[in-house]
Design a protein around this motif. Structure first.
Motif, PDB file in Angstrom:
ATOM      1  N   GLN A  37      50.141 -51.700  31.436  1.00 56.53           N
ATOM      2  CA  GLN A  37      51.344 -52.533  31.374  1.00 56.53           C
ATOM      3  C   GLN A  37      51.763 -52.817  29.935  1.00 56.53           C
ATOM      4  OE1 GLN A  37      53.149 -53.613  34.312  1.00 56.53           O
ATOM      5  NE2 GLN A  37      51.840 -51.941  35.019  1.00 56.53           N
ATOM      6  N   ARG A  38      51.773 -51.788  29.094  1.00 54.88           N
ATOM      7  CA  ARG A  38      52.200 -51.953  27.715  1.00 54.88           C
ATOM      8  C   ARG A  38      53.716 -51.894  27.625  1.00 54.88           C
ATOM      9  NH1 ARG A  38      47.930 -54.570  26.424  1.00 54.88           N
ATOM     10  NH2 ARG A  38      46.033 -53.323  26.227  1.00 54.88           N
ATOM     11  N   THR A  39      54.249 -52.341  26.488  1.00 52.88           N
ATOM     12  CA  THR A  39      55.697 -52.381  26.299  1.00 52.88           C
ATOM     13  C   THR A  39      56.314 -50.996  26.432  1.00 52.88           C
ATOM     14  OG1 THR A  39      55.386 -54.232  24.782  1.00 52.88           O
ATOM     15  CG2 THR A  39      57.527 -53.141  24.750  1.00 52.88           C
ATOM     16  N   ALA A  40      55.721 -50.029  25.777  1.00 51.48           N
ATOM     17  CA  ALA A  40      56.189 -48.646  25.861  1.00 51.48           C
ATOM     18  C   ALA A  40      55.252 -47.890  26.792  1.00 51.48           C
ATOM     19  CB  ALA A  40      56.213 -48.000  24.474  1.00 51.48           C
ATOM     20  N   GLY A  41      55.752 -47.524  27.964  1.00 54.02           N
ATOM     21  CA  GLY A  41      54.897 -46.926  28.967  1.00 54.02           C
ATOM     22  C   GLY A  41      55.114 -45.442  29.159  1.00 54.02           C
ATOM     23  N   LEU A  42      55.087 -45.020  30.411  1.00 60.15           N
ATOM     24  CA  LEU A  42      55.101 -43.608  30.768  1.00 60.15           C
ATOM     25  C   LEU A  42      56.345 -42.891  30.270  1.00 60.15           C
ATOM     26  CD1 LEU A  42      53.957 -41.194  32.289  1.00 60.15           C
ATOM     27  CD2 LEU A  42      54.980 -42.101  34.379  1.00 60.15           C
ATOM     28  N   ARG A  43      57.513 -43.392  30.628  1.00 61.57           N
ATOM     29  CA  ARG A  43      58.751 -42.684  30.269  1.00 61.57           C
ATOM     30  C   ARG A  43      58.956 -42.609  28.770  1.00 61.57           C
ATOM     31  NH1 ARG A  43      63.166 -45.687  33.786  1.00 61.57           N
ATOM     32  NH2 ARG A  43      61.938 -47.443  33.013  1.00 61.57           N
ATOM     33  N   THR A  44      58.615 -43.689  28.069  1.00 61.78           N
ATOM     34  CA  THR A  44      58.807 -43.686  26.612  1.00 61.78           C
ATOM     35  C   THR A  44      57.924 -42.641  25.952  1.00 61.78           C
ATOM     36  OG1 THR A  44      59.303 -46.053  26.681  1.00 61.78           O
ATOM     37  CG2 THR A  44      58.772 -45.112  24.539  1.00 61.78           C
ATOM     38  N   ALA A  45      56.652 -42.596  26.336  1.00 59.34           N
ATOM     39  CA  ALA A  45      55.734 -41.622  25.747  1.00 59.34           C
ATOM     40  C   ALA A  45      56.187 -40.192  26.027  1.00 59.34           C
ATOM     41  CB  ALA A  45      54.321 -41.852  26.266  1.00 59.34           C
ATOM     42  N   LEU A  82      61.272 -46.314  15.988  1.00 56.56           N
ATOM     43  CA  LEU A  82      60.999 -46.559  17.398  1.00 56.56           C
ATOM     44  C   LEU A  82      59.730 -47.388  17.572  1.00 56.56           C
ATOM     45  CD1 LEU A  82      61.943 -45.955  20.270  1.00 56.56           C
ATOM     46  CD2 LEU A  82      60.540 -43.883  20.227  1.00 56.56           C
ATOM     47  N   GLY A  83      58.728 -47.084  16.760  1.00 54.16           N
ATOM     48  CA  GLY A  83      57.481 -47.833  16.844  1.00 54.16           C
ATOM     49  C   GLY A  83      57.668 -49.290  16.465  1.00 54.16           C
ATOM     50  N   ALA A  84      58.547 -49.537  15.489  1.00 56.90           N
ATOM     51  CA  ALA A  84      58.790 -50.924  15.074  1.00 56.90           C
ATOM     52  C   ALA A  84      59.379 -51.754  16.205  1.00 56.90           C
ATOM     53  CB  ALA A  84      59.725 -50.945  13.869  1.00 56.90           C
ATOM     54  N   GLY A  85      60.059 -51.103  17.132  1.00 61.55           N
ATOM     55  CA  GLY A  85      60.686 -51.825  18.231  1.00 61.55           C
ATOM     56  C   GLY A  85      59.706 -52.386  19.238  1.00 61.55           C
ATOM     57  N   VAL A  86      58.472 -51.864  19.273  1.00 56.59           N
ATOM     58  CA  VAL A  86      57.489 -52.365  20.245  1.00 56.59           C
ATOM     59  C   VAL A  86      56.510 -53.342  19.612  1.00 56.59           C
ATOM     60  CG1 VAL A  86      57.669 -50.252  21.585  1.00 56.59           C
ATOM     61  CG2 VAL A  86      55.865 -50.456  19.865  1.00 56.59           C
ATOM     62  N   ILE A  87      56.653 -53.588  18.314  1.00 58.94           N
ATOM     63  CA  ILE A  87      55.767 -54.526  17.629  1.00 58.94           C
ATOM     64  C   ILE A  87      56.408 -55.907  17.660  1.00 58.94           C
ATOM     65  CG2 ILE A  87      54.656 -55.118  15.448  1.00 58.94           C
ATOM     66  CD1 ILE A  87      54.633 -52.147  14.768  1.00 58.94           C
ATOM     67  N   MET A  88      55.683 -56.889  18.146  1.00 57.72           N
ATOM     68  CA  MET A  88      56.197 -58.254  18.263  1.00 57.72           C
ATOM     69  C   MET A  88      55.256 -59.223  17.583  1.00 57.72           C
ATOM     70  SD  MET A  88      57.442 -58.231  22.240  1.00 57.72           S
ATOM     71  CE  MET A  88      55.848 -57.599  22.780  1.00 57.72           C
ATOM     72  N   LYS A  89      55.836 -60.199  16.903  1.00 55.72           N
ATOM     73  CA  LYS A  89      55.049 -61.232  16.233  1.00 55.72           C
ATOM     74  C   LYS A  89      55.186 -62.532  17.003  1.00 55.72           C
ATOM     75  CE  LYS A  89      54.007 -63.027  11.615  1.00 55.72           C
ATOM     76  NZ  LYS A  89      53.830 -64.425  11.988  1.00 55.72           N
ATOM     77  N   ALA A 101      51.285 -47.089  17.535  1.00 53.36           N
ATOM     78  CA  ALA A 101      50.477 -45.971  17.041  1.00 53.36           C
ATOM     79  C   ALA A 101      50.373 -44.869  18.087  1.00 53.36           C
ATOM     80  CB  ALA A 101      49.083 -46.469  16.658  1.00 53.36           C
ATOM     81  N   THR A 102      50.313 -45.261  19.363  1.00 57.60           N
ATOM     82  CA  THR A 102      50.256 -44.263  20.434  1.00 57.60           C
ATOM     83  C   THR A 102      51.546 -43.458  20.499  1.00 57.60           C
ATOM     84  OG1 THR A 102      48.751 -45.675  21.713  1.00 57.60           O
ATOM     85  CG2 THR A 102      49.886 -43.921  22.903  1.00 57.60           C
ATOM     86  N   LEU A 103      52.687 -44.130  20.317  1.00 58.96           N
ATOM     87  CA  LEU A 103      53.957 -43.412  20.289  1.00 58.96           C
ATOM     88  C   LEU A 103      54.001 -42.436  19.116  1.00 58.96           C
ATOM     89  CD1 LEU A 103      56.593 -46.163  21.147  1.00 58.96           C
ATOM     90  CD2 LEU A 103      55.733 -44.342  22.615  1.00 58.96           C
ATOM     91  N   TRP A 104      53.483 -42.857  17.995  1.00 62.88           N
ATOM     92  CA  TRP A 104      53.436 -41.990  16.815  1.00 62.88           C
ATOM     93  C   TRP A 104      52.601 -40.741  17.113  1.00 62.88           C
ATOM     94  CZ3 TRP A 104      50.037 -42.121  12.016  1.00 62.88           C
ATOM     95  CH2 TRP A 104      50.683 -41.514  10.935  1.00 62.88           C
ATOM     96  N   CYS A 105      51.455 -40.948  17.781  1.00 60.57           N
ATOM     97  CA  CYS A 105      50.613 -39.812  18.148  1.00 60.57           C
ATOM     98  C   CYS A 105      51.280 -38.944  19.211  1.00 60.57           C
ATOM     99  CB  CYS A 105      49.260 -40.310  18.651  1.00 60.57           C
ATOM    100  SG  CYS A 105      48.232 -41.062  17.379  1.00 60.57           S
ATOM    101  N   SER A 106      52.047 -39.559  20.113  1.00 61.12           N
ATOM    102  CA  SER A 106      52.776 -38.772  21.117  1.00 61.12           C
ATOM    103  C   SER A 106      53.777 -37.843  20.438  1.00 61.12           C
ATOM    104  CB  SER A 106      53.507 -39.709  22.077  1.00 61.12           C
ATOM    105  OG  SER A 106      52.604 -40.489  22.820  1.00 61.12           O
ATOM    106  N   ALA A 107      54.414 -38.347  19.389  1.00 61.75           N
ATOM    107  CA  ALA A 107      55.341 -37.500  18.641  1.00 61.75           C
ATOM    108  C   ALA A 107      54.601 -36.341  17.983  1.00 61.75           C
ATOM    109  CB  ALA A 107      56.065 -38.331  17.580  1.00 61.75           C
ATOM    110  N   ALA A 108      53.388 -36.610  17.495  1.00 62.90           N
ATOM    111  CA  ALA A 108      52.591 -35.537  16.889  1.00 62.90           C
ATOM    112  C   ALA A 108      52.202 -34.495  17.933  1.00 62.90           C
ATOM    113  CB  ALA A 108      51.342 -36.128  16.241  1.00 62.90           C
ATOM    114  N   VAL A 109      51.868 -34.949  19.140  1.00 61.40           N
ATOM    115  CA  VAL A 109      51.562 -34.017  20.229  1.00 61.40           C
ATOM    116  C   VAL A 109      52.774 -33.141  20.516  1.00 61.40           C
ATOM    117  CG1 VAL A 109      51.069 -33.854  22.702  1.00 61.40           C
ATOM    118  CG2 VAL A 109      49.790 -35.459  21.279  1.00 61.40           C
TER     119      VAL A 109
END
Length: 238
Positions: A37-45, A82-89, A101-109
Motif C-alpha cells: 500500500q505504498r504511494t506509488a504502486g503497481l501502475r506507476t512502477a 517523479l520521485g520527489a512527488g512521492v516524498i512527503m514530510k 528509490a524504487t521508482l528510480w530503480c524501475s526506470a533503470a530496469v
C-alpha cells in the motif's frame, strides 16, 4: 506513407521484446509496492519502467548507441521529479524515500530493457525485489536493538518547563549545567505553554551522549524549586 515505408518488422519485434520485458519486470516491482500500500504502486512502477524503455529504445532506433546514452541521461534526471512527488514530510519525519528509490530503480530496469539488455534488466529487477523484501527482517531486527546513545549520531535536546517569569533564570541555569557537564548547547529556544508556563528547549552541539550524564543534568534541573519539569529527548539525524 512514410510510416509504412519506414516500417521494419525486425526492429518492431525488437521494440516489442524491450517493452514487454519492461512491462513484466515493472509489474513484478510494482506488485510488491502495491501489496504494501505504498504511494506509488503497481501502475506507476509499470509506467515508469515502460516509459524508460520506450525512450531508450527510441534513442537507439534513431541514433544508435549514442542516442541511447543521451536519452538514458535524460531519463535518470527526469525520474527525479517523479520521485520527489512521492516524498512527503510530516513534522520531523520523511516518508516515501524508499518508494522514490524504487521508482528510480524501475526506470533503470526499463532503460536496460530498452537498450536490448534483458538479462541485465531481469537481474536488476531481482535485486530490487530482494532489497524491498528480503532485507525487511534485517531492518526490523536492527530497529528492535536497544539504542546505544554513545554510538549513535542524533539530535539531543534538554527540555525544562518553568513559570513564564522565571524564563531568564531557567535559560541561564540550563546553559550553566550543560556546559559544566561538557555538553554545551548549540541553541536555546522558548516554547510558550498554557497557564503562563514556558518550555526552554536547549539543543546540544554533541551528536552522541552518555545517558547517565544527561539524566544527572535533568535531575539537577528538577531539583530547583521553580522548575516544574525537566527531561531530555533524542531524535535521529536526517
Amino acid at each position: 506513407m512514410n510510416a509504412l515505408t519506414a516500417f521494419n518488422l525486425a526492429e518492431f519485434a525488437n521494440t516489442l521484446v524491450s517493452l514487454t520485458t519492461a512491462f513484466v519486470l515493472g509489474t513484478a516491482i510494482g506488485a510488491e509496492r502495491q501489496y504494501r500500500q505504498r504511494t506509488a504502486g503497481l501502475r506507476t512502477a509499470v509506467l515508469v519502467a515502460v516509459g524508460a524503455a520506450a525512450f531508450v529504445d527510441l534513442g537507439m532506433r534513431l541514433e544508435g548507441t549514442r542516442g541511447a546514452i543521451q536519452v538514458t541521461a535524460y531519463v535518470v534526471s527526469g525520474i527525479g521529479f517523479l520521485g520527489a512527488g512521492v516524498i512527503m514530510k510530516e513534522g520531523m519525519n520523511v516518508r516515501g524515500l524508499n518508494t522514490a528509490a524504487t521508482l528510480w530503480c524501475s526506470a533503470a530496469v526499463g532503460a536496460f530493457a530498452g537498450a536490448d539488455l534483458p538479462a541485465e534488466a531481469v537481474l536488476l529487477a531481482i535485486i530490487v525485489l530482494a532489497g524491498n523484501t528480503l532485507l525487511r527482517p534485517l531492518v526490523n531486527a536492527i530497529n528492535r536493538w536497544p539504542i546505544d546513545e554513545t554510538q549513535t549520531e542524533a539530535n539531543y535536546e534538554v527540555r525544562v518547563t518553568v513559570p513564564a517569569e522565571r524564563l531568564d533564570q531557567a535559560r541561564e541555569l540550563v546553559t550553566e549545567l550543560l556546559e559544566k557537564a561538557h555538553y554545551p548547547p548549540r541553541e536555546i529556544d522558548t516554547v510558550t505553554r498554557a497557564d503562563d508556563r514556558v518550555e526552554v528547549v536547549a539543543g546540544l552541539s554533541s551528536t552522541a551522549v552518555e545517558p547517565a550524564e544527561l539524566d544527572a543534568v535533568a535531575a539537577q534541573l528538577e531539583a530547583q524549586p521553580f522548575v516544574m519539569h525537566a527531561t531530555w529527548t533524542i531524535r535521529t539525524s536526517d
